[in-house]
Design an enzyme around this catalytic site. Structure first.
Site, mmCIF file in Angstrom:
data_model
loop_
_atom_site.group_PDB
_atom_site.id
_atom_site.type_symbol
_atom_site.label_atom_id
_atom_site.label_comp_id
_atom_site.label_asym_id
_atom_site.label_seq_id
_atom_site.Cartn_x
_atom_site.Cartn_y
_atom_site.Cartn_z
ATOM 1 N N HIS A 75 -2.568 1.489 6.870
ATOM 2 C CA HIS A 75 -2.938 1.341 5.455
ATOM 3 C C HIS A 75 -3.131 2.722 4.834
ATOM 4 O O HIS A 75 -3.585 3.658 5.495
ATOM 5 C CB HIS A 75 -4.218 0.524 5.308
ATOM 6 C CG HIS A 75 -4.511 0.134 3.892
ATOM 7 N ND1 HIS A 75 -3.828 -0.866 3.248
ATOM 8 C CD2 HIS A 75 -5.407 0.622 2.987
ATOM 9 C CE1 HIS A 75 -4.285 -0.990 2.002
ATOM 10 N NE2 HIS A 75 -5.234 -0.095 1.820
ATOM 11 N N CYS B 241 0.817 -1.222 0.000
ATOM 12 C CA CYS B 241 0.000 0.000 0.000
ATOM 13 C C CYS B 241 0.847 1.267 0.000
ATOM 14 O O CYS B 241 0.637 2.172 -0.814
ATOM 15 C CB CYS B 241 -0.980 -0.017 1.173
ATOM 16 S SG CYS B 241 -0.230 0.153 2.818
ATOM 17 N N HIS C 31 -5.882 1.818 -4.238
ATOM 18 C CA HIS C 31 -4.974 1.305 -3.218
ATOM 19 C C HIS C 31 -4.565 -0.124 -3.555
ATOM 20 O O HIS C 31 -5.168 -0.776 -4.410
ATOM 21 C CB HIS C 31 -5.617 1.373 -1.828
ATOM 22 C CG HIS C 31 -6.719 0.374 -1.607
ATOM 23 N ND1 HIS C 31 -6.887 -0.304 -0.419
ATOM 24 C CD2 HIS C 31 -7.723 -0.079 -2.423
ATOM 25 C CE1 HIS C 31 -7.942 -1.116 -0.515
ATOM 26 N NE2 HIS C 31 -8.458 -0.994 -1.713
#
Length: 357
Positions: free
Chosen positions: A320, A272, A332
Site C-alpha cells: 500500500h 493506491c 491515499h
C-alpha cells in the site's frame, strides 16, 4: 386344531432397530437443542467483521499490485509484439519487391538464350560494340549478385523478427494468464468482503468502514474528505521539496472523494498506486505502476525526514502507498469501501518512504 404361534423376532434385528432408534432420537435432540429450535452458527460481531474485512482488503490489494504489474508487462509486451510484426511486414514488402526484380532479370536472361561469352565474341559482326556490352553485362551481373545477397539478408532479418515475435507472444500469454489469476483472486476477496458487510446494519457498516455519516453519496463522501483536509491544510508547517512534489500534492487534493477501483489510474477513480502515479504524472514525472517498483523510484527517506510529496509505504509486503502531505498525514486510496481521503500515516504499519527525484 393347529396351534397358532407368533413369529419370533430375530434377536439381532431387534437390537439393531432399537440402536438405530436411539441414535436417531439423540441426533434429533442434538439438532434441536432439546427445545425444538436449531442451533444456527452465531453471526460475527462488527469487530470480527472489521478484522476479517481489513484482512480481505489487504490481501486483495496485494493481488491488485500483482495484477497491475502483470498488466504493465502485458501492455508493454503487446506493444513490442506489434512493433515486431510491423517491422516484419515492412521487410517482407521490401523482400517481395527485391524478388520481383530478380525474377525480371532471370526472365530476360532466359529470353536472351544465355550464349557463352567466347562464342558471342567470335560470332559478333562488331567486336568493339560486343566488348562494351560485355563490360556492361558484367557490371549488371555484379549488381545482380548484390541483389541476391540483399534478398538473403532480408530473409534472415525476417526470420529473426519472426523468432523474436514468437518469444514475445509466449511471454505475453504468460502475463495474460497471470492477469487472469490475479483478477480472480481480487474479485474473490472483494466479493467476500461485500458479503460480510452486507450482513451488518447500516450503522454497523459505517463503523466498520469508517463511514459513519448518513450521506454515502459521492457528494457526501467528497464533502467528508474535504473536511478531513482542514487539519492538514492548517498545519502547512513544512513545504514540499520542489515544484513537482507540490503539483503532485495539489492533484491528490483535487481528487479527494474519488472512488477506489482496483487497477484504476484515474482520472476519476484510482487504486493506491494508481493515485500516486497519476499525481506525479500531472507534474510531468513518470512513476512505475506498482508499489513494489515505486518504492525504488527515488531515494529513501526516514520517517522523521518526511516532506509533502514523499511516497509513504505500508505493510511488510509494501502493498500500500499514499502521498504524504505533512503533519503526519497522507492522501491515499484506501479500499473499495472508502474514497480517496486524508488519513494519518500511523493508521497502518509503516514500511518506508521515498522522495521522488
Amino acid at each position: 386344531m393347529a396351534a397358532h404361534r407368533r413369529p419370533r423376532q430375530h434377536p439381532f434385528r431387534s437390537h439393531t432397530a432399537r440402536t438405530a432408534a436411539i441414535v436417531a432420537l439423540a441426533g434429533a435432540a442434538t439438532a434441536t437443542g432439546f427445545d425444538g429450535t436449531g442451533q444456527a452458527e452465531p453471526r460475527p460481531t462488527p469487530t470480527q467483521v472489521r478484522t476479517r474485512v481489513d484482512t480481505l482488503y489487504r490481501e486483495a490489494e496485494t493481488a491488485t499490485q500483482k495484477y497491475d504489474g502483470a498488466k504493465e508487462k502485458a501492455d508493454a509486451g503487446e506493444r513490442r509484439l506489434n512493433s515486431l510484426r510491423d517491422e516484419a511486414a515492412r521487410k517482407t514488402q521490401k523482400l517481395n519487391s527485391a524478388r520481383n526484380a530478380l525474377g525480371s532479370i532471370a526472365a530476360a536472361q532466359y529470353r536472351s538464350g544465355d550464349i557463352a561469352p567466347a562464342w558471342q565474341l567470335a560470332l559478333s559482326s562488331a567486336p568493339d560494340r560486343y566488348l562494351d556490352a560485355a563490360a556492361l553485362a558484367e557490371r549488371v551481373g555484379d549488381r545482380q549478385s548484390a541483389a541476391v545477397s540483399q534478398v538473403r539478408r532480408q530473409l534472415q532479418d525476417i526470420e529473426r523478427l519472426r523468432g523474436a515475435a514468437r518469444v514475445e507472444l509466449k511471454s505475453l500469454r504468460s502475463h495474460q494468464a497471470e492477469l487472469r489469476r490475479q483478477k480472480k483472486t481480487v474479485s474473490g476477496k472483494l466479493a467476500e468482503a461485500r458479503r460480510l458487510l452486507a450482513e451488518l446494519t447500516p450503522s454497523q457498516r459505517g463503523q466498520v468502514t469508517g463511514m459513519t455519516g448518513t450521506d454515502d453519496t459521492a457528494a457526501g463522501r467528497a464533502s467528508r474528505a474535504a473536511d478531513d483536509t482542514r487539519p492538514a491544510l492548517e498545519a502547512g508547517a513544512v513545504a514540499a521539496p520542489d515544484s513537482r512534489a507540490a503539483a503532485a500534492v495539489a492533484y491528490a487534493f483535487a481528487k479527494l472523494g474519488s472512488p477506489y477501483v482496483w487497477g484504476a489510474t484515474g482520472p476519476h477513480a484510482f487504486d493506491c498506486s494508481g493515485l500516486v502515479q497519476a499525481a506525479y504524472r500531472s507534474a510531468g514525472v513518470s512513476l512505475p505502476r506498482t508499489t513494489y517498483a515505486q518504492i525504488d523510484a527515488g531515494h529513501r527517506v526516514s520517517r522523521s525526514e518526511l516532506r509533502p510529496g514523499d511516497l509513504v509505504f505500508f505493510y511488510s509486503g509494501v502493498s500500500h502507498v499514499g502521498l504524504y502531505i505533512g503533519d503526519g498525514r497522507m492522501i491515499h486510496a484506501p479500499n473499495p469501501s472508502a474514497p480517496v481521503r486524508v488519513a494519518p500515516i500511523d493508521q497502518m504499519p509503516f514500511a518506508g518512504a521515498t522522495r521522488v527525484v
